[in-house]
Design an enzyme around this catalytic site. Structure first.
Site, PDB file in Angstrom:
ATOM      1  N   GLY A 155       0.880  -1.082   0.028  1.00  0.00           N
ATOM      2  CA  GLY A 155      -0.007   0.089   0.113  1.00  0.00           C
ATOM      3  C   GLY A 155       0.759   1.213  -0.172  1.00  0.00           C
TER       4      GLY A 155
ATOM      5  N   PRO B  75       5.239  -4.874  -0.020  1.00  0.00           N
ATOM      6  CA  PRO B  75       5.226  -3.802  -1.318  1.00  0.00           C
ATOM      7  C   PRO B  75       4.954  -4.764  -2.477  1.00  0.00           C
ATOM      8  CG  PRO B  75       7.519  -4.021  -0.752  1.00  0.00           C
ATOM      9  CD  PRO B  75       6.493  -4.995   0.423  1.00  0.00           C
TER      10      PRO B  75
ATOM     11  N   ARG C  69      -6.332  -0.104 -15.307  1.00  0.00           N
ATOM     12  CA  ARG C  69      -6.153   0.850 -14.496  1.00  0.00           C
ATOM     13  C   ARG C  69      -6.884   2.188 -14.620  1.00  0.00           C
ATOM     14  NH1 ARG C  69      -2.664   2.771 -11.662  1.00  0.00           N
ATOM     15  NH2 ARG C  69      -3.496   2.128  -9.605  1.00  0.00           N
TER      16      ARG C  69
ATOM     17  N   TYR D 283      -9.974   2.587 -12.192  1.00  0.00           N
ATOM     18  CA  TYR D 283      -9.619   3.104 -11.056  1.00  0.00           C
ATOM     19  C   TYR D 283      -9.542   4.698 -11.324  1.00  0.00           C
ATOM     20  CZ  TYR D 283      -7.972  -1.460  -9.604  1.00  0.00           C
ATOM     21  OH  TYR D 283      -7.883  -2.950  -9.237  1.00  0.00           O
TER      22      TYR D 283
ATOM     23  N   CYS E 125     -14.117  -2.616 -28.284  1.00  0.00           N
ATOM     24  CA  CYS E 125     -15.481  -2.110 -28.710  1.00  0.00           C
ATOM     25  C   CYS E 125     -16.348  -1.663 -27.552  1.00  0.00           C
ATOM     26  CB  CYS E 125     -16.214  -3.223 -29.443  1.00  0.00           C
ATOM     27  SG  CYS E 125     -17.578  -2.680 -30.560  1.00  0.00           S
TER      28      CYS E 125
HETATM   29  N1  LLP Z   1      -0.624  -7.150   0.582  1.00  0.00           N
HETATM   30  C1  LLP Z   1      -1.790  -7.433   0.661  1.00  0.00           C
HETATM   31  C2  LLP Z   1      -2.542  -8.041   1.663  1.00  0.00           C
HETATM   32  C3  LLP Z   1      -2.660  -6.704  -0.460  1.00  0.00           C
HETATM   33  O1  LLP Z   1      -3.710  -6.959  -0.496  1.00  0.00           O
HETATM   34  C4  LLP Z   1      -2.033  -5.942  -1.484  1.00  0.00           C
HETATM   35  C5  LLP Z   1      -2.706  -5.539  -2.530  1.00  0.00           C
HETATM   36  C6  LLP Z   1      -0.656  -5.850  -1.278  1.00  0.00           C
HETATM   37  C7  LLP Z   1      -0.082  -6.278  -0.179  1.00  0.00           C
HETATM   38  C8  LLP Z   1       0.288  -4.933  -2.290  1.00  0.00           C
HETATM   39  O2  LLP Z   1      -0.274  -3.602  -2.227  1.00  0.00           O
HETATM   40  P1  LLP Z   1       0.575  -2.539  -3.220  1.00  0.00           P
HETATM   41  O3  LLP Z   1       1.979  -2.399  -2.277  1.00  0.00           O
HETATM   42  O4  LLP Z   1       0.880  -3.089  -4.513  1.00  0.00           O
HETATM   43  O5  LLP Z   1      -0.336  -1.373  -3.188  1.00  0.00           O
HETATM   44  N2  LLP Z   1      -5.382  -3.536  -8.686  1.00  0.00           N
HETATM   45  C9  LLP Z   1      -5.134  -2.379  -7.767  1.00  0.00           C
HETATM   46  C10 LLP Z   1      -4.610  -2.775  -6.586  1.00  0.00           C
HETATM   47  C11 LLP Z   1      -5.263  -3.773  -5.657  1.00  0.00           C
HETATM   48  C12 LLP Z   1      -4.265  -4.223  -4.589  1.00  0.00           C
HETATM   49  C13 LLP Z   1      -4.794  -5.348  -3.721  1.00  0.00           C
HETATM   50  N3  LLP Z   1      -4.037  -5.605  -2.780  1.00  0.00           N
HETATM   51  C14 LLP Z   1      -4.462  -1.312  -8.702  1.00  0.00           C
HETATM   52  O6  LLP Z   1      -4.281  -1.635  -9.674  1.00  0.00           O
HETATM   53  O7  LLP Z   1      -4.169  -0.326  -8.340  1.00  0.00           O
END
Ligand code: LLP
Length: 403
Positions: free
Chosen positions: A220, A262, A300, A304, A330
């Site tokens: 996150g 991450p 994305r 989003y 399409c």
């Molecule tokens: N750990 C857990 C438990 C998670 O659910 C996630 C992401 C991460 C780590 C990694 O998060 P990051 O560091 O990549 O933000 N498809 C969406 C993002 C969905 C994230 C889901 N969980 C997008 O394209 O923004």
């Protein structure tokens, strides 16, 4: 700074649409992360859902990074690539208990995020296996869109703090060994204060878990989607966390290891979607640049409202004009609306940047179009890391019945 020449070479060599990754950027991001938390006992587990290409996994392994997984096939892929089970954490969401059983069998660490599965875990394993608990601290996190704001009380993720008594009832009923607490917000942490607030909540709750060894802060960490976008400063975050962490460990009388998961932070910036402009078209009001890609390749922006920088690699010095860059699907399929870009000609190659995370991992074959190829540069070696689909890939697994 993108290496324009190299990207153009890649487009020429491998064709478009193409996901192109720079291994050096991934290495840089890993060391930046490690550096920011250098003074803590820390483990980094790459969230492979963000990009699960096996060459990227191999690079993570080589750099000493573990894996965060959300499905059994992700665990199996990690094991196939040479990760040890203890380098892998399994953080599934609302899954059948059989998946948890399978992960226990495979020997990974495990995050449990609902009371139903916790009860089943207790009944089956008692205190013979340990687990992490994923908590939801009900913090309203900052986010571009509601779709990815997870630290709020409407979210399906984690065990709500409102259920804390029930949680402890189950833990003591079965003698469950909770050796980790997990707290994750999805790519919405833009400020140190939000992170620290979450950390403080966890530090307070931790005292109720006598077997605690680990705190897992999930992923996150927001990354920039264009050059110069302001995001959290991880070093500053590490420094701000340090005194709170020290006080917490002193109070507990033991050192707690910190884990991070991450995803996009490690791979986002390394990846560029290269696409070729096939058609220029105007409806009198809007100038469209139609490319050989779409939300089947990078969802994305449509899903989003995510902003990805776009560069015209083929005509970098031309004067700027406004374009709506659209895909060939399409239905409405925008990469960018009314974006100022160097004048585009048919045939130009565009780079859609910061697309390494949740780019390829969310592709589809919608409109029966081929999923793109992926290539990577490491040092000065440019190699394909995934072939483009063929008709066989589209037809695979389909069964033709007779009528
Ligand atoms: N750990 C857990 C438990 C998670 O659910 C996630 C992401 C991460 C780590 C990694 O998060 P990051 O560091 O990549 O933000 N498809 C969406 C993002 C969905 C994230 C889901 N969980 C997008 O394209 O923004």
């Amino acid at each position: 700074m993108l290496n324009r020449k190299r990207l153009l070479n890649a487009a020429k060599k491998f064709g478009t649409p193409l996901y192109f990754y720079d291994a050096d950027i991934i290495r840089r991001q890993i060391s930046y992360f490690q550096d920011a938390f250098r003074t803590f006992p820390v483990q980094i587990r790459y969230a492979m859902k963000s990009n699960s290409n096996i060459s990227i996994l191999k690079l993570m392994l080589k750099e000493g990074v573990g894996l965060d997984t959300v499905s059994i096939p992700e665990i199996q892929t990690g094991l196939l690539m040479g990760f040890q089970p203890e380098q892998i954490v399994f953080t599934p969401n609302l899954v059948d208990f059989n998946e948890i059983r399978e992960a226990v069998k495979l020997g990974t660490s495990l995050n449990i995020e609902n009371l139903s599965n916790l009860e089943k875990f207790g009944r089956e394993y008692g205190s013979s296996k340990s687990c992490f608990i994923r908590l939801n601290p009900h913090i309203i996190a900052e986010s571009q869109t509601e779709k990815v704001a997870n630290w709020h009380n409407q979210s399906k993720f984690g065990i709500s703090l409102n259920l804390f008594d029930k949680l402890h009832e189950i833990i003591s009923k079965y003698g469950i060994v909770v050796d980790g607490i997990h707290l994750h917000s999805s790519h919405v942490i833009m400020k140190t204060e939000v992170f620290l607030k979450g950390a403080e909540i966890i530090f307070n709750l931790a005292q109720d878990f006598p077997h605690l060894k680990y705190i897992d802060f999930g992923g996150g960490i927001k990354v920039p989607h264009y050059a110069g976008e302001k995001v959290i400063d991880l070093k500053e975050l590490g420094n701000a966390l340090k005194p709170k962490y020290n006080a917490f460990c002193n109070k507990l009388g033991k050192k707690i290891e910190l884990w991070f998961e991450p995803g996009r932070f490690l791979v986002g910036e390394s990846g560029t979607l290269l696409t070729q402009v096939k058609v220029l078209k105007s409806n009198g009001l809007v100038d469209f640049a139609g490319v050989d890609s779409g939300f089947n390749h990078l969802i994305r922006p449509m899903f989003y409202d995510a902003y990805h920088e776009i560069l015209n690699l083929s005509n970098p010095d031309a004067k700027k004009k406004k374009y709506t860059v659209v895909g060939n699907l399409c239905e409405i399929d925008n990469f960018a609306k009314n974006r100022l870009l160097n004048e585009i000609r048919e045939g130009d190659i565009l780079a859609i940047t910061h697309a390494g995370g949740y780019g390829y991992s969310m592709v589809s074959q919608y409109n029966s179009r081929f999923r793109p190829a992926e290539a990577m540069v490491t040092g000065d070696k440019m190699q394909l890391i995934r072939e483009r689909d063929t008709l066989d890939d589209l037809l695979r697994n389909q069964i033709e019945i007779s009528f």
